[in-house]
Design a protein around this motif. Structure first.
Motif, short mmCIF file in Angstrom:
data_model
loop_
_atom_site.label_atom_id
_atom_site.label_comp_id
_atom_site.label_asym_id
_atom_site.label_seq_id
_atom_site.Cartn_x
_atom_site.Cartn_y
_atom_site.Cartn_z
N ILE A 1 -8.10 15.60 1.87
CA ILE A 1 -6.95 15.54 1.08
C ILE A 1 -7.09 16.72 -0.32
CG2 ILE A 1 -8.52 13.91 -0.37
CD1 ILE A 1 -5.56 12.59 -1.03
N ASP A 2 -5.95 17.34 -0.35
CA ASP A 2 -6.11 18.38 -1.43
C ASP A 2 -5.88 18.05 -2.94
OD1 ASP A 2 -3.40 17.84 -1.70
OD2 ASP A 2 -2.59 19.53 -0.98
N SER A 3 -6.15 16.94 -3.19
CA SER A 3 -6.17 16.46 -4.66
C SER A 3 -7.32 15.68 -5.13
CB SER A 3 -4.83 15.59 -4.78
OG SER A 3 -5.06 14.86 -6.25
N ARG A 4 -7.95 16.19 -5.99
CA ARG A 4 -9.27 15.75 -6.45
C ARG A 4 -9.12 14.25 -7.14
NH1 ARG A 4 -14.62 16.55 -5.72
NH2 ARG A 4 -15.28 14.41 -6.16
N GLU A 5 -8.09 14.14 -7.90
CA GLU A 5 -7.81 12.86 -8.50
C GLU A 5 -7.71 11.92 -7.47
OE1 GLU A 5 -4.63 10.87 -11.35
OE2 GLU A 5 -4.32 12.64 -11.08
N GLN A 6 -6.64 12.21 -6.61
CA GLN A 6 -6.18 11.28 -5.48
C GLN A 6 -7.41 11.07 -4.43
OE1 GLN A 6 -3.59 9.42 -5.59
NE2 GLN A 6 -3.12 10.53 -7.47
N PHE A 7 -8.41 11.99 -4.31
CA PHE A 7 -9.58 11.58 -3.58
C PHE A 7 -10.40 10.68 -3.98
CE2 PHE A 7 -13.99 12.95 -2.98
CZ PHE A 7 -14.02 12.48 -1.65
N ASP A 8 -10.80 10.77 -5.37
CA ASP A 8 -11.74 9.94 -5.98
C ASP A 8 -11.08 8.22 -5.87
OD1 ASP A 8 -13.25 11.76 -6.90
OD2 ASP A 8 -12.41 12.20 -8.77
N LYS A 9 -9.61 8.18 -6.06
CA LYS A 9 -8.97 6.76 -6.02
C LYS A 9 -8.99 6.44 -4.70
CE LYS A 9 -5.51 7.55 -9.71
NZ LYS A 9 -4.10 7.42 -9.97
N LEU A 10 -8.71 7.00 -3.53
CA LEU A 10 -8.71 6.83 -2.24
C LEU A 10 -10.12 6.33 -1.86
CD1 LEU A 10 -6.55 6.37 -0.06
CD2 LEU A 10 -7.06 8.60 0.55
N LEU A 11 -11.09 7.20 -2.17
CA LEU A 11 -12.64 6.76 -2.21
C LEU A 11 -12.84 5.38 -2.37
CD1 LEU A 11 -14.97 7.96 -0.62
CD2 LEU A 11 -15.83 9.03 -3.07
N ALA A 12 -12.62 5.27 -3.73
CA ALA A 12 -12.80 3.83 -4.51
C ALA A 12 -12.38 2.82 -3.56
CB ALA A 12 -12.36 3.87 -5.79
N PHE A 13 -10.90 3.08 -3.19
CA PHE A 13 -10.35 1.99 -2.58
C PHE A 13 -10.96 1.76 -1.16
CE2 PHE A 13 -7.09 1.34 0.92
CZ PHE A 13 -6.48 0.10 0.45
N LEU B 1 0.64 -1.36 -0.10
CA LEU B 1 -0.07 -0.16 -0.06
C LEU B 1 0.88 1.16 0.02
CD1 LEU B 1 -2.96 -0.83 2.53
CD2 LEU B 1 -2.71 -1.22 0.03
N THR B 2 0.43 2.28 -0.68
CA THR B 2 1.24 3.50 -0.60
C THR B 2 0.72 4.31 0.44
OG1 THR B 2 -1.00 4.84 -1.51
CG2 THR B 2 0.58 3.76 -3.14
N LEU B 3 1.15 5.37 0.98
CA LEU B 3 1.08 6.04 2.11
C LEU B 3 -0.55 6.66 2.17
CD1 LEU B 3 2.10 7.44 4.84
CD2 LEU B 3 2.79 9.27 3.42
N LEU B 4 -0.94 7.00 1.09
CA LEU B 4 -2.41 7.41 0.97
C LEU B 4 -3.20 6.35 1.46
CD1 LEU B 4 -2.84 9.35 -2.35
CD2 LEU B 4 -3.06 10.28 0.13
N GLN B 5 -3.00 4.93 0.92
CA GLN B 5 -3.84 3.82 1.37
C GLN B 5 -3.72 3.52 2.94
OE1 GLN B 5 -2.32 1.66 -1.77
NE2 GLN B 5 -4.26 1.92 -3.09
N ARG B 6 -2.26 3.61 3.30
CA ARG B 6 -1.98 3.16 4.50
C ARG B 6 -2.62 4.06 5.71
NH1 ARG B 6 3.28 2.74 2.68
NH2 ARG B 6 3.87 4.55 4.06
N VAL B 7 -2.95 5.20 5.29
CA VAL B 7 -3.73 6.34 5.95
C VAL B 7 -4.98 5.79 6.62
CG1 VAL B 7 -4.99 8.45 6.06
CG2 VAL B 7 -2.56 8.55 5.23
N LEU B 8 -5.75 5.13 5.53
CA LEU B 8 -7.16 4.47 5.84
C LEU B 8 -6.86 3.33 6.77
CD1 LEU B 8 -9.15 4.84 2.59
CD2 LEU B 8 -8.76 6.45 4.55
N ARG B 9 -5.81 2.48 6.36
CA ARG B 9 -5.43 1.04 7.12
C ARG B 9 -4.95 1.25 8.65
NH1 ARG B 9 -0.99 -2.71 4.87
NH2 ARG B 9 0.19 -1.44 6.27
N ASP B 10 -3.91 2.23 8.59
CA ASP B 10 -3.22 2.48 9.81
C ASP B 10 -3.50 3.82 10.90
OD1 ASP B 10 -2.13 0.09 9.22
OD2 ASP B 10 -0.28 1.18 8.29
#
Length: 491
Positions: A235-247, A215-224
């Protein structure tokens, strides 16, 4: 205590800050070009088998072939015990009887490539969750050695009941000690879903494919990082927000509910002056509100924290002043350990307290603050010298090691020789060379401050040496040289 998580994303770097009561408690940084391969799972292709070395080279699509030793080849154990434990009493099956050239093999990286060496691999797959590590090829339920032995059997029984008929091996991580059944159940579901995805990819993709990336740091935020106290994850990026939300919706729906896209004009880290906090976290001195201060020194072996009263004179008497400063320092130290991610042995030199009740109160406050740390910490009592020893588990590089490197001038010593000391080193060097060689002239190249001193205050000594060796000595200032660097050139 309420908690907010801020994520500043850019293509080159992800930065995460954990905020509690308006103050930064933790900082996490991950750089795209510095991400390791450990934990990644590949469908490799056996390139060569070397019976003499009992190892094989596996092509996993990297620049250099990776290395698999026979000790890292997984074998099913008849009693379901952990492989390492079972192998202590049985010989290893030779590698040439287990793998062959051209074979497609699922492997996991256990050590990053270093220098000319390729990555080291294992065929035993393990997938880390928040509270558990999943070993899909095994049936053993293990418990971290750091959990007290009297709790291990009860925890093992709990996990066995939750795993049920579906089977699979699990190891409880240290932070699972106080987890609820629901949290463990969520972790088991996430890990099984991840393994199903890896197995599916292994049947569809060709050899040398990446099946699972840690997992990337972004995904580990949700996990850990997300807990019951977490109010929002911005989160200040729309693109990463959408990816993280889907994950998050697929694997961690409860954490995903707290995700928000930050649309403000001000940079997200400016909301809590986090960049200034990072700058302070790289400094030695930490000022306390009372006027006291901490001095934090990080060495290779341990970290030392020195507590000073500074300008604090607020209490009625000196003993009370010391006690109040130490109490505030205990809170600040726990926060600085998290913020700087300091690990290993830590020695704290509180200001000497003559009263034992004051010592106990300060120790209790420190332990209370350390209890909030997600990394395992242990604090002993005060030693006979009044020092407090503690340990904090190393999980990753400290903030200073990640963001900084040793000073090129002092090589990390923190001090450099004075220009006068360097001048005298040069004069001794010229005398040493004059006794061995017979050049036409000596030329000295050094930093401007050193040359200035030789032309000014030290010129009589330079002239005296020139007369003594009967050779001219010329000087040349080099702005690119460090304060301790010099060259004596024989012409």
């Amino acid at each position: 205590m309420q908690q907010d998580i801020l994520i500043n994303w850019s293509p080159q770097e992800t930065r995460v800050a954990v905020i509690e009561s308006g103050a930064v408690q933790e900082l996490h940084v991950e750089r795209t070009l510095e991400r390791g391969l450990v934990g990644n799972i590949y469908l490799g292709k056996v390139a060569r088998v070397l019976p003499g070395m009992q190892s094989a080279f596996i092509d996993i699509g990297l620049e250099r072939a990776a290395f698999l030793h026979v000790a890292d080849v997984w074998q099913r154990q008849p009693e379901g015990e952990p492989p390492a434990q079972a192998r202590t009493g049985q010989p290893l099956v030779p590698i040439e009887k287990q793998v062959f050239e051209g074979q497609a093999l699922m492997v996991q990286v256990i050590k990053d490539p270093i220098g000319t060496k390729g990555a080291r691999l294992s065929t035993q797959i393990s997938i880390a969750g928040r509270h558990l590590v999943f070993l899909p090829q095994d049936d053993h339920i293990g418990v971290s050695q750091k959990i007290p032995s009297e709790q291990r059997d009860a925890l093992r029984s709990r996990v066995q009941a939750l795993v049920g008929e579906a089977g699979g091996g699990f190891i409880l991580r240290t932070n699972a000690e106080d987890s609820s059944d629901q949290e463990l159940q969520d972790d088991i579901a996430y890990l099984r879903k991840t393994w199903a995805r890896i197995k599916d990819a292994s049947t569809r993709l060709p050899p040398k494919s990446l099946l699972h990336e840690d997992l990337t740091l972004l995904q580990r935020v949700l996990r850990d990082l997300v807990g019951e106290a977490t109010q929002s994850i911005r989160i200040d990026s729309r693109e990463q927000f959408d990816k993280l939300l889907a994950f998050g919706k697929e694997f961690m729906p409860k954490a995903a509910e707290r995700l928000q896209h930050y649309k403000g004009e001000r940079p997200i880290f400016d909301l809590y002056s986090i960049d200034e906090e990072i700058a302070r976290a790289l400094g030695r001195r930490v000022d306390l509100k009372s006027g006291g201060y901490l001095i934090i020194d990080q060495t290779e072996a341990l970290t030392t924290v020195d507590v000073n009263t500074g300008g604090y004179v607020g209490a009625r008497n000196f003993e009370e002043t010391i006690f109040k400063t130490n109490l505030e320092a205990a809170q600040a130290i726990a926060r600085q350990l998290r913020l700087r991610n300091l690990g290993g042995i830590i020695i704290v030199d509180f200001i000497d307290m003559s009263r034992s009740d004051h010592q106990e109160a300060v120790l209790a406050e420190l332990r209370k603050q350390l209890a909030r740390d997600r990394v395992k910490t242990q604090a002993g009592g005060f030693s006979s010298l009044g020092l407090l020893e503690m340990t904090r588990k190393r999980t990753r590089e400290s903030l200073a090691h990640m963001l900084c490197e040793p000073c090129p001038s002092c090589q990390g010593k923190g001090i450099v020789k004075t220009p006068r000391t360097v001048v005298y080193d040069i004069l001794r060097e010229i005398l040493r060379e004059a006794r061995q060689f017979n050049p036409r002239e000596f030329r000295v190249l050094a930093a401007p401050a050193v040359i200035d001193l030789m032309l000014d205050e030290e010129s009589p000594h330079l002239a005296g040496l020139s007369d003594f060796i009967a050779k001219p000595i010329s000087l040349q200032a080099e702005g690119s040289m460090g304060p301790e660097q010099y060259d004596v050139v024989l012409l």
